[in-house]
Write a protein that holds these residues in place. Structure first.
Motif, PDB file in Angstrom:
ATOM      1  N   LEU A  50       0.830  -1.191   0.000  1.00  0.00           N
ATOM      2  CA  LEU A  50       0.000   0.000   0.000  1.00  0.00           C
ATOM      3  C   LEU A  50       0.871   1.250   0.000  1.00  0.00           C
ATOM      4  CD1 LEU A  50      -2.815   1.375   0.436  1.00  0.00           C
ATOM      5  CD2 LEU A  50      -2.304   1.270   2.888  1.00  0.00           C
ATOM      6  N   LYS A  51       0.510   2.227  -0.833  1.00  0.00           N
ATOM      7  CA  LYS A  51       1.239   3.490  -0.860  1.00  0.00           C
ATOM      8  C   LYS A  51       0.452   4.597  -0.168  1.00  0.00           C
ATOM      9  CE  LYS A  51       3.277   4.686  -4.698  1.00  0.00           C
ATOM     10  NZ  LYS A  51       3.478   4.976  -6.141  1.00  0.00           N
ATOM     11  N   SER A  52      -0.850   4.681  -0.433  1.00  0.00           N
ATOM     12  CA  SER A  52      -1.636   5.762   0.166  1.00  0.00           C
ATOM     13  C   SER A  52      -3.115   5.460   0.031  1.00  0.00           C
ATOM     14  CB  SER A  52      -1.313   7.098  -0.512  1.00  0.00           C
ATOM     15  OG  SER A  52      -1.593   7.021  -1.896  1.00  0.00           O
ATOM     16  N   CYS A  53      -3.909   6.185   0.826  1.00  0.00           N
ATOM     17  CA  CYS A  53      -5.365   6.075   0.747  1.00  0.00           C
ATOM     18  C   CYS A  53      -5.953   7.442   1.076  1.00  0.00           C
ATOM     19  CB  CYS A  53      -5.886   5.022   1.717  1.00  0.00           C
ATOM     20  SG  CYS A  53      -7.684   4.721   1.575  1.00  0.00           S
ATOM     21  N   TYR A  54      -6.992   7.843   0.305  1.00  0.00           N
ATOM     22  CA  TYR A  54      -7.609   9.157   0.493  1.00  0.00           C
ATOM     23  C   TYR A  54      -9.129   9.016   0.425  1.00  0.00           C
ATOM     24  CZ  TYR A  54      -2.936  10.718  -0.912  1.00  0.00           C
ATOM     25  OH  TYR A  54      -1.581  10.893  -1.025  1.00  0.00           O
ATOM     26  N   ALA A  55      -9.810   9.861   1.182  1.00  0.00           N
ATOM     27  CA  ALA A  55     -11.260  10.001   1.048  1.00  0.00           C
ATOM     28  C   ALA A  55     -11.483  11.035  -0.048  1.00  0.00           C
ATOM     29  CB  ALA A  55     -11.884  10.443   2.358  1.00  0.00           C
ATOM     30  N   TYR A  56     -11.488  10.579  -1.310  1.00  0.00           N
ATOM     31  CA  TYR A  56     -11.301  11.520  -2.410  1.00  0.00           C
ATOM     32  C   TYR A  56     -12.504  12.420  -2.678  1.00  0.00           C
ATOM     33  CZ  TYR A  56     -14.102   9.227  -6.003  1.00  0.00           C
ATOM     34  OH  TYR A  56     -15.145   8.730  -6.729  1.00  0.00           O
ATOM     35  N   LYS A  57     -13.702  12.057  -2.229  1.00  0.00           N
ATOM     36  CA  LYS A  57     -14.843  12.941  -2.469  1.00  0.00           C
ATOM     37  C   LYS A  57     -14.713  14.231  -1.670  1.00  0.00           C
ATOM     38  CE  LYS A  57     -18.327   9.753  -4.157  1.00  0.00           C
ATOM     39  NZ  LYS A  57     -19.721   9.269  -4.023  1.00  0.00           N
ATOM     40  N   ALA A  58     -14.076  14.136  -0.502  1.00  0.00           N
ATOM     41  CA  ALA A  58     -13.827  15.328   0.310  1.00  0.00           C
ATOM     42  C   ALA A  58     -12.439  15.897   0.058  1.00  0.00           C
ATOM     43  CB  ALA A  58     -13.975  14.985   1.795  1.00  0.00           C
ATOM     44  N   ASP A  59     -11.579  15.106  -0.603  1.00  0.00           N
ATOM     45  CA  ASP A  59     -10.186  15.508  -0.815  1.00  0.00           C
ATOM     46  C   ASP A  59      -9.765  15.107  -2.226  1.00  0.00           C
ATOM     47  OD1 ASP A  59      -7.524  16.268  -0.444  1.00  0.00           O
ATOM     48  OD2 ASP A  59      -6.986  14.384   0.558  1.00  0.00           O
ATOM     49  N   SER A  60     -10.394  15.741  -3.225  1.00  0.00           N
ATOM     50  CA  SER A  60     -10.153  15.335  -4.610  1.00  0.00           C
ATOM     51  C   SER A  60      -8.743  15.669  -5.088  1.00  0.00           C
ATOM     52  CB  SER A  60     -11.173  15.987  -5.545  1.00  0.00           C
ATOM     53  OG  SER A  60     -11.041  17.399  -5.532  1.00  0.00           O
ATOM     54  N   LEU A  61      -8.046  16.561  -4.384  1.00  0.00           N
ATOM     55  CA  LEU A  61      -6.666  16.882  -4.760  1.00  0.00           C
ATOM     56  C   LEU A  61      -5.668  15.926  -4.101  1.00  0.00           C
ATOM     57  CD1 LEU A  61      -6.731  20.789  -4.661  1.00  0.00           C
ATOM     58  CD2 LEU A  61      -7.106  19.260  -6.598  1.00  0.00           C
ATOM     59  N   LEU A  62      -6.177  14.987  -3.302  1.00  0.00           N
ATOM     60  CA  LEU A  62      -5.356  13.940  -2.666  1.00  0.00           C
ATOM     61  C   LEU A  62      -4.200  14.534  -1.866  1.00  0.00           C
ATOM     62  CD1 LEU A  62      -5.221  11.357  -5.626  1.00  0.00           C
ATOM     63  CD2 LEU A  62      -7.055  11.797  -3.970  1.00  0.00           C
ATOM     64  N   ARG A  63      -4.562  15.388  -0.933  1.00  0.00           N
ATOM     65  CA  ARG A  63      -3.551  16.051  -0.108  1.00  0.00           C
ATOM     66  C   ARG A  63      -3.487  15.530   1.318  1.00  0.00           C
ATOM     67  NH1 ARG A  63      -4.706  22.320  -2.076  1.00  0.00           N
ATOM     68  NH2 ARG A  63      -3.626  22.151  -4.103  1.00  0.00           N
ATOM     69  N   HIS A  64      -4.521  14.783   1.731  1.00  0.00           N
ATOM     70  CA  HIS A  64      -4.589  14.367   3.131  1.00  0.00           C
ATOM     71  C   HIS A  64      -4.800  12.855   3.230  1.00  0.00           C
ATOM     72  CE1 HIS A  64      -4.881  18.637   3.964  1.00  0.00           C
ATOM     73  NE2 HIS A  64      -5.938  18.705   3.160  1.00  0.00           N
ATOM     74  N   PRO A  65      -3.742  12.071   3.270  1.00  0.00           N
ATOM     75  CA  PRO A  65      -3.886  10.616   3.379  1.00  0.00           C
ATOM     76  C   PRO A  65      -4.551  10.229   4.694  1.00  0.00           C
ATOM     77  CG  PRO A  65      -1.594  11.285   3.679  1.00  0.00           C
ATOM     78  CD  PRO A  65      -2.332  12.504   3.239  1.00  0.00           C
ATOM     79  N   ILE A  66      -5.283   9.131   4.638  1.00  0.00           N
ATOM     80  CA  ILE A  66      -5.993   8.661   5.826  1.00  0.00           C
ATOM     81  C   ILE A  66      -5.513   7.273   6.201  1.00  0.00           C
ATOM     82  CG2 ILE A  66      -8.041  10.023   5.276  1.00  0.00           C
ATOM     83  CD1 ILE A  66      -9.341   7.390   4.325  1.00  0.00           C
ATOM     84  N   GLN A  67      -5.827   6.890   7.429  1.00  0.00           N
ATOM     85  CA  GLN A  67      -5.540   5.546   7.921  1.00  0.00           C
ATOM     86  C   GLN A  67      -6.800   5.000   8.572  1.00  0.00           C
ATOM     87  OE1 GLN A  67      -2.858   3.679   7.579  1.00  0.00           O
ATOM     88  NE2 GLN A  67      -1.643   5.244   6.511  1.00  0.00           N
TER      89      GLN A  67
END
Length: 208
Positions: free
Chosen positions: A154-171
């Protein structure tokens, strides 16, 4: 794609900048196509599918959306049948090019078995997803999240509907676990089908 054929139309487009000439020409080409097609006896009985490869704005979007793994593949898919008003709507569910085959067959009520990796866009009960790969960059969009992987880790995961620019990875372990399993299953099915030469219904049924 922006060098237009020599014609009288080209002069009319000369005042438009760069990509707008190509957009205008494509728009005119589609208009002329449908003007001709609409006079044909098969027109009202035909399902037209219009889509694209990937967008033009990669590396030119100052905000960064069309530079990331989601925006790079953000293109429309249009299904159009002249006498079907039910297709005159905007559907925001996930879809991808491999969904076109099962979507067309579903729309036509095709009654026979077929092999496809995609899902029908008209099946609103399905858990739609989008899987993309560029070199060693794997990406899965599902349930409002996008997960990226190098194919193994795994490299990254994002809640993209709220973060479409993929700036805040989540866990979120539950989300990540579900998406890891889906990505692993998809890749395994694809690889095994290729290795076993089983990308056809006849391999399973013995019929052609």
């Amino acid at each position: 794609p922006f060098r237009l054929p020599a014609s009288s139309m080209q002069k009319a487009y000369s005042s438009l900048p760069g990509i707008y000439r190509g957009i205008r020409y494509s728009d005119e080409a589609l208009r002329h196509f449908f003007q001709t097609a609409s006079a044909m006896p098969w027109f009202k009985h035909t399902l037209f599918v219009i889509t694209a490869d990937h967008n033009f704005l990669a590396n030119q979007d100052s905000l960064g959306y069309y530079n990331n793994g989601i925006g790079l593949y953000a293109v429309p898919v249009l299904y159009y049948k002249p006498d079907d008003p039910d297709l005159s709507r905007h559907d925001t569910s996930y879809t991808q090019q491999i969904d076109i085959l099962p979507s067309v067959l579903d729309y036509l009520h095709y009654p026979y078995p077929f092999f496809a990796f995609g899902q029908s866009v008209f099946d609103h009960q399905a858990n739609h997803y989008v899987y993309t790969q560029m070199s060693e960059h794997h990406q899965l969009l599902m349930d409002g999240y996008v997960m990226t992987s190098d194919g193994e880790k795994l490299k990254s995961c994002y809640a993209y509907k709220a973060d479409s620019l993929l700036r805040h990875p989540i866990q979120q372990d539950s989300v990540l676990q579900s998406m890891r399993l889906r990505m692993k299953a998809y890749r395994q099915l694809l690889q095994n089908s290729m290795i076993d030469n089983s990308l056809s219904v006849s391999r399973f049924t013995g019929k052609r």
